[in-house]
Design a protein around this motif. Structure first.
Motif, short mmCIF file in Angstrom:
data_model
loop_
_atom_site.label_atom_id
_atom_site.label_comp_id
_atom_site.label_asym_id
_atom_site.label_seq_id
_atom_site.Cartn_x
_atom_site.Cartn_y
_atom_site.Cartn_z
N CYS A 20 12.85 1.67 -1.73
CA CYS A 20 12.97 0.59 -2.70
C CYS A 20 12.52 1.03 -4.09
N HIS A 22 7.20 -4.46 1.91
CA HIS A 22 7.16 -3.79 0.61
C HIS A 22 5.94 -4.20 -0.20
N CYS A 39 4.70 1.80 0.15
CA CYS A 39 5.04 0.54 0.83
C CYS A 39 4.72 0.66 2.32
N CYS A 67 8.91 4.91 -1.12
CA CYS A 67 9.79 4.03 -0.34
C CYS A 67 11.19 4.05 -0.94
ZN LIG Z 1 9.38 -0.51 -0.55
#
Ligand SMILES: [Zn+2]
Length: 313
Positions: free
Chosen positions: A186, A167, A191, A184
């Protein structure tokens, strides 16, 4: 609580994956005395916790021991201070204090680390990186992660983030990569996991106009001479090389060892070392880039080794 152990060399390792939970009893440095696997429950955290507890009990019954030190490899990372998990792609784990819950249920201390850390530890102890002191391990699969082991010891870092390679932003992006950074899961853009994981390679192939097919199929088509698949594979190798050049610049490990499903792509080992010197801060890079030799079993072997051999009491 646990009594002094009659089996000081035995440790239990559990590798908690998205589809399977694997467990072993490790004897000494490398002998596997018992080995079991169950499906990861799909109905939430408590069911997962119970499945791990049952697996530990079954493994211990098989070797006639109890109260053995337990190490668990999980997706995501363990938040320093709270012991709670975050960024696990198995969402039911996030925010949960898995280690503390297992300690309470099994009446013993439990050590937790992420799956890439476990892979790196396993390969540094008796795998492809055993001859080296400063080891960077990566998982290239459905997810992307990294781990750092120095002198056979796992480096976790002040915030529990050491080696959290998946990440960070793709380095040295081209104009096209900057224009269309993939989002991503996240929440961040661009990332490494969004670019160089298996699903990342597939998404890149689709952006080029290719079919929505798994990374393995893209590589097969590239090897059969299909131009579009060849372009996707070439771009993937280029990105992996840039991402690894960043590691060389920061840590300059003695070896980089690769696990996960995409570690089977042989072009990785022949092509990436030809490219990464363009980005590393040296004219010549001679870092060995090698495949993990314990394959799927590296996670569970590394989890058991979160406990040193003299901890069996
Ligand atoms: Zn990420």
């Amino acid at each position: 609580m646990s009594q002094p152990s009659a089996h000081p060399n035995l440790r239990v390792g559990i590798d908690l994956g998205g589809t399977k939970i694997a467990g072993i009893v490790l004897d000494g440095e490398a002998e596997v005395r018992a080995e079991r696997r169950v499906d990861t429950p799909e109905n939430g955290y408590n069911a997962t916790l119970e499945a791990i507890i049952d697996l530990v009990m079954a493994l211990e019954a098989e070797v006639g021991a109890s109260g053995l030190p337990l190490g668990v490899g999980t997706p995501g990372s363990v938040v320093a201070g709270t012991g709670r998990l975050r960024n696990a792609n198995s969402q039911c784990l996030n925010g949960r204090a898995l280690g503390a819950d297992l300690e309470a249920a099994l009446s013993r201390p439990v050590r937790l680390a992420n799956d890439a850390d476990c892979l790196t530890l396993s390969e540094a102890r008796d795998g492809a990186a055993a001859a080296h002191r400063n080891v960077f391990g990566v998982i290239l699969g459905t997810g992307v992660g990294g781990g750092v082991v120095v002198d056979k010891q796992l480096i976790t870092g002040r915030n529990g983030l050491a080696g959290e390679w998946g990440h960070v932003c793709l380095p040295w992006p081209s104009a096209a990569e900057t224009r269309q950074p993939p989002r991503c899961w996240c929440g961040l853009d661009s990332c490494l996991e969004a670019w160089i994981s298996g699903p990342g390679m597939t998404a890149d192939h689709v952006r080029r106009g290719g079919y929505d097919i798994p990374a393995r199929a893209i590589v097969e088509r590239a090897e059969a001479g299909e131009r579009l698949a060849g372009a996707t594979l070439k771009a993937w190798l280029q990105r992996v090389a840039r991402a690894m050049a960043m590691i060389v610049n920061i840590l300059d490990p003695d070896v980089i060892v690769v696990g996960g499903g995409l570690s089977q792509i042989r072009w990785l080992y022949s092509e990436v070392p030809k490219i990464w010197a363009q980005h590393a801060f040296a004219e010549h890079i001679d870092t060995p880039l090698v495949a993990a030799i314990h394959g799927d079993a590296s996670g569970v072997r590394g989890a058991a080794r979160l406990w040193p051999l003299d901890s069996g009491s």
